[in-house]
Scaffold this motif. Structure first.
Motif, PDB file in Angstrom:
ATOM      1  N   MET A  70       0.834  -1.205   0.000  1.00  0.00           N
ATOM      2  CA  MET A  70       0.000   0.000   0.000  1.00  0.00           C
ATOM      3  C   MET A  70       0.866   1.251   0.000  1.00  0.00           C
ATOM      4  O   MET A  70       0.621   2.200  -0.759  1.00  0.00           O
ATOM      5  CB  MET A  70      -0.936  -0.012   1.206  1.00  0.00           C
ATOM      6  N   ALA A  71       1.878   1.264   0.860  1.00  0.00           N
ATOM      7  CA  ALA A  71       2.788   2.415   0.903  1.00  0.00           C
ATOM      8  C   ALA A  71       3.536   2.563  -0.422  1.00  0.00           C
ATOM      9  O   ALA A  71       3.743   3.675  -0.917  1.00  0.00           O
ATOM     10  CB  ALA A  71       3.770   2.244   2.058  1.00  0.00           C
ATOM     11  N   ASP A  72       3.925   1.440  -1.000  1.00  0.00           N
ATOM     12  CA  ASP A  72       4.626   1.407  -2.280  1.00  0.00           C
ATOM     13  C   ASP A  72       3.784   2.066  -3.377  1.00  0.00           C
ATOM     14  O   ASP A  72       4.246   2.982  -4.085  1.00  0.00           O
ATOM     15  CB  ASP A  72       4.906  -0.065  -2.592  1.00  0.00           C
ATOM     16  N   VAL A  73       2.551   1.627  -3.530  1.00  0.00           N
ATOM     17  CA  VAL A  73       1.697   2.150  -4.602  1.00  0.00           C
ATOM     18  C   VAL A  73       1.314   3.597  -4.330  1.00  0.00           C
ATOM     19  O   VAL A  73       1.224   4.408  -5.263  1.00  0.00           O
ATOM     20  CB  VAL A  73       0.459   1.262  -4.790  1.00  0.00           C
ATOM     21  N   HIS A  74       1.100   3.952  -3.070  1.00  0.00           N
ATOM     22  CA  HIS A  74       0.851   5.364  -2.748  1.00  0.00           C
ATOM     23  C   HIS A  74       2.005   6.226  -3.251  1.00  0.00           C
ATOM     24  O   HIS A  74       1.800   7.274  -3.877  1.00  0.00           O
ATOM     25  CB  HIS A  74       0.693   5.548  -1.243  1.00  0.00           C
ATOM     26  N   GLY A  75       3.235   5.773  -3.000  1.00  0.00           N
ATOM     27  CA  GLY A  75       4.387   6.534  -3.466  1.00  0.00           C
ATOM     28  C   GLY A  75       4.455   6.614  -4.968  1.00  0.00           C
ATOM     29  O   GLY A  75       4.798   7.663  -5.532  1.00  0.00           O
ATOM     30  N   ARG A  76       4.138   5.507  -5.653  1.00  0.00           N
ATOM     31  CA  ARG A  76       4.176   5.493  -7.113  1.00  0.00           C
ATOM     32  C   ARG A  76       3.206   6.507  -7.705  1.00  0.00           C
ATOM     33  O   ARG A  76       3.518   7.208  -8.672  1.00  0.00           O
ATOM     34  CB  ARG A  76       3.806   4.093  -7.628  1.00  0.00           C
ATOM     35  N   LEU A  77       2.009   6.582  -7.149  1.00  0.00           N
ATOM     36  CA  LEU A  77       0.956   7.408  -7.747  1.00  0.00           C
ATOM     37  C   LEU A  77       1.034   8.877  -7.343  1.00  0.00           C
ATOM     38  O   LEU A  77       0.569   9.737  -8.092  1.00  0.00           O
ATOM     39  CB  LEU A  77      -0.420   6.846  -7.382  1.00  0.00           C
ATOM     40  N   THR A  78       1.589   9.170  -6.183  1.00  0.00           N
ATOM     41  CA  THR A  78       1.579  10.548  -5.685  1.00  0.00           C
ATOM     42  C   THR A  78       2.946  11.223  -5.711  1.00  0.00           C
ATOM     43  O   THR A  78       3.018  12.447  -5.699  1.00  0.00           O
ATOM     44  CB  THR A  78       1.048  10.598  -4.237  1.00  0.00           C
ATOM     45  N   GLY A  79       4.018  10.452  -5.685  1.00  0.00           N
ATOM     46  CA  GLY A  79       5.353  11.033  -5.548  1.00  0.00           C
ATOM     47  C   GLY A  79       5.724  11.347  -4.121  1.00  0.00           C
ATOM     48  O   GLY A  79       6.868  11.729  -3.836  1.00  0.00           O
ATOM     49  N   ASP A  80       4.774  11.204  -3.198  1.00  0.00           N
ATOM     50  CA  ASP A  80       5.025  11.415  -1.772  1.00  0.00           C
ATOM     51  C   ASP A  80       5.204  10.053  -1.101  1.00  0.00           C
ATOM     52  O   ASP A  80       4.492   9.098  -1.418  1.00  0.00           O
ATOM     53  CB  ASP A  80       3.859  12.149  -1.107  1.00  0.00           C
ATOM     54  N   ALA A  81       6.120   9.981  -0.166  1.00  0.00           N
ATOM     55  CA  ALA A  81       6.424   8.700   0.453  1.00  0.00           C
ATOM     56  C   ALA A  81       5.210   8.120   1.160  1.00  0.00           C
ATOM     57  O   ALA A  81       4.579   8.783   1.983  1.00  0.00           O
ATOM     58  CB  ALA A  81       7.580   8.855   1.436  1.00  0.00           C
ATOM     59  N   GLY A  82       4.893   6.866   0.830  1.00  0.00           N
ATOM     60  CA  GLY A  82       3.915   6.126   1.605  1.00  0.00           C
ATOM     61  C   GLY A  82       4.581   5.593   2.862  1.00  0.00           C
ATOM     62  O   GLY A  82       5.794   5.374   2.893  1.00  0.00           O
ATOM     63  N   VAL A  83       3.790   5.382   3.897  1.00  0.00           N
ATOM     64  CA  VAL A  83       4.338   4.966   5.189  1.00  0.00           C
ATOM     65  C   VAL A  83       3.697   3.651   5.621  1.00  0.00           C
ATOM     66  O   VAL A  83       2.472   3.513   5.620  1.00  0.00           O
ATOM     67  CB  VAL A  83       4.107   6.039   6.270  1.00  0.00           C
ATOM     68  N   CYS A  84       4.538   2.686   5.978  1.00  0.00           N
ATOM     69  CA  CYS A  84       4.055   1.417   6.499  1.00  0.00           C
ATOM     70  C   CYS A  84       4.683   1.160   7.863  1.00  0.00           C
ATOM     71  O   CYS A  84       5.758   1.685   8.186  1.00  0.00           O
ATOM     72  CB  CYS A  84       4.340   0.273   5.536  1.00  0.00           C
ATOM     73  N   LEU A  85       4.008   0.329   8.652  1.00  0.00           N
ATOM     74  CA  LEU A  85       4.392   0.137  10.052  1.00  0.00           C
ATOM     75  C   LEU A  85       4.288  -1.335  10.422  1.00  0.00           C
ATOM     76  O   LEU A  85       3.300  -2.000  10.119  1.00  0.00           O
ATOM     77  CB  LEU A  85       3.460   0.964  10.958  1.00  0.00           C
ATOM     78  N   GLY A  86       5.323  -1.831  11.081  1.00  0.00           N
ATOM     79  CA  GLY A  86       5.305  -3.196  11.603  1.00  0.00           C
ATOM     80  C   GLY A  86       6.044  -3.248  12.916  1.00  0.00           C
ATOM     81  O   GLY A  86       6.875  -2.384  13.225  1.00  0.00           O
ATOM     82  N   THR A  87       5.764  -4.290  13.673  1.00  0.00           N
ATOM     83  CA  THR A  87       6.455  -4.440  14.938  1.00  0.00           C
ATOM     84  C   THR A  87       7.796  -5.120  14.715  1.00  0.00           C
ATOM     85  O   THR A  87       8.241  -5.306  13.578  1.00  0.00           O
ATOM     86  CB  THR A  87       5.581  -5.208  15.952  1.00  0.00           C
ATOM     87  N   LEU A  88       8.454  -5.508  15.781  1.00  0.00           N
ATOM     88  CA  LEU A  88       9.762  -6.130  15.673  1.00  0.00           C
ATOM     89  C   LEU A  88       9.653  -7.548  15.103  1.00  0.00           C
ATOM     90  O   LEU A  88       8.561  -8.073  14.911  1.00  0.00           O
ATOM     91  CB  LEU A  88      10.454  -6.165  17.035  1.00  0.00           C
ATOM     92  N   GLY A  89      10.785  -8.180  14.830  1.00  0.00           N
ATOM     93  CA  GLY A  89      10.813  -9.579  14.435  1.00  0.00           C
ATOM     94  C   GLY A  89       9.982  -9.887  13.209  1.00  0.00           C
ATOM     95  O   GLY A  89      10.235  -9.351  12.121  1.00  0.00           O
ATOM     96  N   PRO A  90       8.960 -10.750  13.327  1.00  0.00           N
ATOM     97  CA  PRO A  90       8.170 -11.144  12.161  1.00  0.00           C
ATOM     98  C   PRO A  90       7.407  -9.990  11.531  1.00  0.00           C
ATOM     99  O   PRO A  90       7.162 -10.003  10.317  1.00  0.00           O
ATOM    100  CB  PRO A  90       7.213 -12.211  12.710  1.00  0.00           C
ATOM    101  N   GLY A  91       7.029  -9.002  12.309  1.00  0.00           N
ATOM    102  CA  GLY A  91       6.361  -7.839  11.719  1.00  0.00           C
ATOM    103  C   GLY A  91       7.276  -7.122  10.753  1.00  0.00           C
ATOM    104  O   GLY A  91       6.874  -6.729   9.654  1.00  0.00           O
ATOM    105  N   ALA A  92       8.543  -6.974  11.142  1.00  0.00           N
ATOM    106  CA  ALA A  92       9.510  -6.300  10.284  1.00  0.00           C
ATOM    107  C   ALA A  92       9.836  -7.137   9.054  1.00  0.00           C
ATOM    108  O   ALA A  92       9.883  -6.621   7.930  1.00  0.00           O
ATOM    109  CB  ALA A  92      10.788  -6.012  11.072  1.00  0.00           C
ATOM    110  N   THR A  93      10.057  -8.446   9.262  1.00  0.00           N
ATOM    111  CA  THR A  93      10.413  -9.271   8.101  1.00  0.00           C
ATOM    112  C   THR A  93       9.250  -9.418   7.138  1.00  0.00           C
ATOM    113  O   THR A  93       9.454  -9.564   5.933  1.00  0.00           O
ATOM    114  CB  THR A  93      10.914 -10.663   8.547  1.00  0.00           C
ATOM    115  N   ASN A  94       8.017  -9.367   7.636  1.00  0.00           N
ATOM    116  CA  ASN A  94       6.863  -9.407   6.739  1.00  0.00           C
ATOM    117  C   ASN A  94       6.764  -8.163   5.866  1.00  0.00           C
ATOM    118  O   ASN A  94       6.225  -8.204   4.760  1.00  0.00           O
ATOM    119  CB  ASN A  94       5.563  -9.568   7.536  1.00  0.00           C
ATOM    120  N   LEU A  95       7.278  -7.039   6.343  1.00  0.00           N
ATOM    121  CA  LEU A  95       7.289  -5.807   5.551  1.00  0.00           C
ATOM    122  C   LEU A  95       8.300  -5.868   4.403  1.00  0.00           C
ATOM    123  O   LEU A  95       8.178  -5.159   3.404  1.00  0.00           O
ATOM    124  CB  LEU A  95       7.670  -4.601   6.419  1.00  0.00           C
TER     125      LEU A  95
END
Length: 545
Positions: A70-95
């Motif tokens: 979602m953050a990726d496509v937001h950035g593609r379409l707007t030119g403004d950085a999309g922001v995504c959030l995950g916790t430590l460990g598996p949350g980070a690796t899933n991102l």
């Protein structure tokens, strides 16, 4: 109030304390962030409640990979950085997959991850990974906010680098004890992005000579043409010079396919476009990244005169060794070339037949008794979509077909993952697109990619999104089957089974269609695409179609 009291009050106000989490969110507000896509986690508690009390909307998703897409496509379409959030460990690796996709596709993205307290970092503990080291190969820059005093600088740097040409991904890790600590640091102001240089006159003059001497010059428009908002300048350049244009998959929509100079994309037109590229003696590559398309395929003999116009110097590559490199703002570079090299197309008739064949292939309609296919769906989908509507395609055999044959008109209306080429981007990408643009959005996906992140349909429904998913179902990882069959005459490990997608769509509360013939399909698309409802069109395709 005395002057001393007033000074004391001003000092108190100036040194008002907030938690690091609250300050970080205030920095996001200063950067103009409207949505943060992510999953909650224990180590994110302070940050989540700071988001709750802010003007930034936190969007809980069903998987961190979906958040990153979602953050990726937001950035593609707007030119403004999309922001995504995950916790430590598996949350980070899933991102990680979505973050890497943004990096290779040059989409601005800022990833935020939580972490345990600093006193845990030096030793083995629950869910503890060295996340900055994990992210290092797939981001432009990342750091740990290890001190309350560096939060504002870190956020500003993350956004500045993510959005600077060439854009990409950055990452910030926030330990939970630092997030809860207090600071008096204030957000730094958002600054105008760094202006890229004008093209140098000498390089422009040298490029103009090469183009003028060429008999069959051609423009190769890449991702950077669209990303740099240089489509209008490209169209004016083509009008001035008469040169034909072929696009990479990520460069689609840089020129309108209704323009007589468009040859669609590399390898499209049932070979006609590839033949035209093979005949070209000079290639002006505009905003072209080698990760988009291997230059060996279009310059196999290394005999073409190659010119490079981009914001960075060309990669060193045996089959992409430009004679002239114009390193500058892409839009201004095209404008300068248009003035320096007018009417340099040579004999314009050399590509007319290729243009006719490419358009004929793209607009060819299926016969009434033909089985369903992605190729046959293309003209019906194009009919149902307005010029400004956005098509997001997942990765698979359908991606190849849509990239080759789906005509585009307006800039930045075709989104494809082509650097990392990651399956699963279409549905979460459509969520971000629906939030970012006023036009209708269509997500085209195969059954393999759909079930990777199809759960984000719940996110879409919860947000009140209205877009259309066109699901091509052939019970196969079709692109791999095709390649294996080409190589070995058979395929292995690619067949899959699927649920009843109609019932699945209905269970998510979607308007669901399962057409049985081409007329039904056209009617379903005509009804679903312009609608404000969330809809699913299931197109059952024979495995070998």
């Amino acid at each position: 109030m005395s002057s001393d009291d007033a000074n004391s009050a001003a000092e108190t106000e100036a040194t008002e304390t907030r938690t690091v989490a609250e300050t970080l969110v205030a920095c996001l507000e200063r950067e103009g962030v409207e949505h943060v896509f992510g999953l909650p986690g224990e180590e994110l508690e302070d940050l989540l409640f700071a988001l709750r009390d802010s003007d930034v909307t936190f969007v809980p998703v069903r998987h961190e990979q979906g958040a990153a897409f979602m953050a990726d496509v937001h950035g593609r379409l707007t030119g403004d950085a999309g922001v995504c959030l995950g916790t430590l460990g598996p949350g980070a690796t899933n991102l990680l997959t979505g973050v890497a996709d943004a990096q290779l596709d040059k989409a601005p993205l800022v990833a935020l991850t939580g972490q345990g307290s600093l006193e845990r970092v030096h030793k083995e503990s629950h869910q503890m990974l060295n996340v900055p080291h994990v992210f290092e190969p797939v981001v432009k820059w990342n750091t740990t906010i290890s001190d309350p005093q560096i939060v504002a600088e870190s956020v500003r740097k993350a956004f500045k680098l993510a959005e600077a040409e060439k854009p990409g991904a950055t990452h910030l890790e926030v330990p939970e004890d630092v997030a809860a600590s207090e600071t008096t640091v204030e957000p730094l102001p958002q600054r105008e992005r760094v202006r890229l240089p004008d093209p140098d006159d000498r390089s422009v003059a040298r490029a103009a000579v090469v183009l003028d001497e060429a008999k069959r010059p051609l423009v190769l428009a890449g991702n950077g043409t669209v990303r740099a908002e240089a489509a209008n300048s490209l169209r004016e350049f083509v009008e001035a010079t008469g040169m034909p244009v072929v696009e990479t998959y990520m460069g689609k929509s840089a020129i309108s396919d209704e323009d007589e100079h468009s040859l669609l994309t590399l390898n499209s037109g049932d070979g006609a476009t590839a033949d035209a590229v093979a005949r070209a003696d000079a290639i002006l590559a505009v905003g072209y990244d080698i990760a988009e398309h291997d230059p060996e395929s279009w310059n196999p003999e290394k005999d073409k005169h190659v010119l490079h116009l981009d914001s960075e110097p060309a990669e060193v590559y045996e089959h992409y060794d430009p004679e002239v490199e114009i390193v500058a703002d892409v839009e201004r570079g095209l404008d300068a070339l248009a003035e320096a090299a007018p009417d340099c197309a040579g004999d314009s008739d050399w590509y007319a037949d290729a243009r006719e064949a490419a358009i004929s292939a793209a607009t060819r309609r299926p016969d009434a008794d033909d089985s369903f296919s992605v190729r046959g769906t293309v003209p019906h989908l194009r009919d149902a979509m307005a010029d400004e509507d956005v098509l997001i395609t997942d990765v698979g055999s359908h991606k190849m077909t849509l990239s080759k044959y789906f005509p585009t008109v307006e800039p930045n209306t075709f989104v494809v993952s082509n650097g990392l080429a990651s399956m699963g981007i279409a549905v979460p990408g459509a969520v971000a697109a629906d939030l970012a643009v006023p036009a209708n959005v269509v997500a085209a996906t195969g059954d393999g990619g759909f079930l990777m992140n199809g759960a984000e349909l719940e996110t879409a429904r919860r947000l009140g999104c209205g877009f259309t998913v066109v699901l091509f179902c052939d019970d196969d990882y079709g692109l791999i089957s095709e390649k294996q069959t080409d190589h070995r005459g058979e395929s292995f490990g690619t067949y899959i089974d699927n649920p009843d997608f109609v019932k699945l769509g209905e269970s998510f509360g979607l308007e669901t269609y399962n057409p049985t013939d081409w007329n039904d399909l056209a009617a379903a698309l005509d009804e679903a695409v312009p609608s404000d409802d969330l809809s699913l069109v299931v197109v059952d395709i024979p495995r070998d179609a």
